[in-house]
Design an enzyme around this catalytic site. Structure first.
Site, PDB file in Angstrom:
ATOM      1  N   ASN A  77       0.823  -1.211   0.000  1.00 36.59           N
ATOM      2  CA  ASN A  77       0.000   0.000   0.000  1.00 36.59           C
ATOM      3  C   ASN A  77       0.856   1.260   0.000  1.00 36.59           C
ATOM      4  O   ASN A  77       0.525   2.258  -0.649  1.00 36.59           O
ATOM      5  CB  ASN A  77      -0.943   0.009   1.207  1.00 36.59           C
ATOM      6  CG  ASN A  77      -2.035  -1.036   1.087  1.00 36.59           C
ATOM      7  OD1 ASN A  77      -2.473  -1.355  -0.016  1.00 36.59           O
ATOM      8  ND2 ASN A  77      -2.468  -1.572   2.210  1.00 36.59           N
TER       9      ASN A  77
ATOM     10  N   ASP B 182      11.869   5.979   7.731  1.00 37.31           N
ATOM     11  CA  ASP B 182      11.815   5.566   9.129  1.00 37.31           C
ATOM     12  C   ASP B 182      11.014   6.615   9.877  1.00 37.31           C
ATOM     13  O   ASP B 182      11.208   7.824   9.673  1.00 37.31           O
ATOM     14  CB  ASP B 182      13.211   5.411   9.734  1.00 37.31           C
ATOM     15  CG  ASP B 182      13.172   4.591  11.022  1.00 37.31           C
ATOM     16  OD1 ASP B 182      12.407   3.607  11.075  1.00 37.31           O
ATOM     17  OD2 ASP B 182      13.890   4.926  11.981  1.00 37.31           O
TER      18      ASP B 182
ATOM     19  N   PHE C 239      -4.281   2.635  14.207  1.00 40.42           N
ATOM     20  CA  PHE C 239      -2.981   2.325  13.611  1.00 40.42           C
ATOM     21  C   PHE C 239      -1.884   2.953  14.455  1.00 40.42           C
ATOM     22  O   PHE C 239      -1.875   4.160  14.702  1.00 40.42           O
ATOM     23  CB  PHE C 239      -2.915   2.865  12.179  1.00 40.42           C
ATOM     24  CG  PHE C 239      -1.544   2.743  11.561  1.00 40.42           C
ATOM     25  CD1 PHE C 239      -1.083   1.519  11.103  1.00 40.42           C
ATOM     26  CD2 PHE C 239      -0.705   3.852  11.467  1.00 40.42           C
ATOM     27  CE1 PHE C 239       0.190   1.397  10.551  1.00 40.42           C
ATOM     28  CE2 PHE C 239       0.565   3.743  10.912  1.00 40.42           C
ATOM     29  CZ  PHE C 239       1.008   2.513  10.454  1.00 40.42           C
TER      30      PHE C 239
ATOM     31  N   HIS D 116       3.295  13.982   9.660  1.00 40.34           N
ATOM     32  CA  HIS D 116       4.736  13.933   9.432  1.00 40.34           C
ATOM     33  C   HIS D 116       5.057  13.208   8.137  1.00 40.34           C
ATOM     34  O   HIS D 116       5.884  13.667   7.349  1.00 40.34           O
ATOM     35  CB  HIS D 116       5.413  13.221  10.613  1.00 40.34           C
ATOM     36  CG  HIS D 116       4.767  11.917  10.992  1.00 40.34           C
ATOM     37  ND1 HIS D 116       3.434  11.809  11.318  1.00 40.34           N
ATOM     38  CD2 HIS D 116       5.261  10.651  11.084  1.00 40.34           C
ATOM     39  CE1 HIS D 116       3.143  10.554  11.601  1.00 40.34           C
ATOM     40  NE2 HIS D 116       4.232   9.827  11.453  1.00 40.34           N
TER      41      HIS D 116
END
Length: 207
Positions: free
Chosen positions: A12, A72, A157, A185
């Site tokens: 996704n 990350d 999530f 972010h």
């Protein structure tokens, strides 16, 4: 080259990037680690989000000989001296167990008043060209918020049910996908990446 490897197993995420690239008329095929034969497992041993993103991008670009995107992300809580930080995904002791991670975060902040529960969500994205690791494209995004004492919202999530954005009066989990992407972010880092990637890519191809 017309293929970008996204160093992830999440199809996704790759689809999201590919669709976004089409919208800016830069149609590159985006594949993931799942499309490779026996890809290496990259240990995220870095102490910063940037270090971990670079580790993944460099290792997978070297392995695949393809331009590689890696990211990350994590949550840094002021009162916890930046924890969970780069350990966000396995904060509760088990990788990607949201319930354990959230339970530990709430326990660590037990008794801490709301005005001292500020936190930052951070994402770093890195695109590496094979053999050209000094020329990495790096973008970052951050958003400030605070950690609630109980979860709110259906978008279950990660830390989203606990991360409250005062300006919006909602947690990430209470926002629609579009609302969250507009301020998150990850959304910030991706928009910066899309703005810079076409020029960077052409430069890499022509040098």
């Amino acid at each position: 080259m017309d293929t970008l490897l996204f160093a992830t197993n999440n199809k996704n995420k790759a689809r999201e990037v590919e669709e976004a690239l089409k919208k800016i008329n830069f149609p590159i095929h985006v594949i993931t680690n799942q499309d490779l034969t026996d890809p290496p497992h990259v240990l995220e041993t870095g102490t910063t989000f940037l270090a971990n993103a670079k580790l993944k991008a460099h290792k997978m670009a070297e392995f695949s000989n393809l331009p590689t995107l890696a990211d990350d992300s994590g949550l840094s809580v002021d009162k916890l001296n930046g924890a969970p930080g780069v350990h966000s995904a396995r904060y509760g002791g088990e990788a990607h167990n949201d319930a354990l991670n959230n339970a530990k975060l709430l326990a660590e902040l037990g008794g801490v008043p709301r005005e001292k529960r500020q936190a930052t969500f951070h994402t770093t994205m890195v695109v590496s060209w094979p053999g050209r690791f000094d020329d990495d494209l790096v973008t970052q995004g951050e958003i400030r918020g605070e950690i609630l004492t109980y979860p709110r919202g259906d978008g279950d999530f990660g830390y989203d049910p606990l991360f409250f954005v005062p300006d919006k009066g909602k947690t990430f989990a209470e926002m629609t996908v579009d609302e969250k992407n507009a301020i998150s972010h990850r959304g910030q880092a991706l928009r910066k990446l899309l703005a810079e990637l076409p020029t960077w890519w052409k430069k890499m191809e022509n040098e």
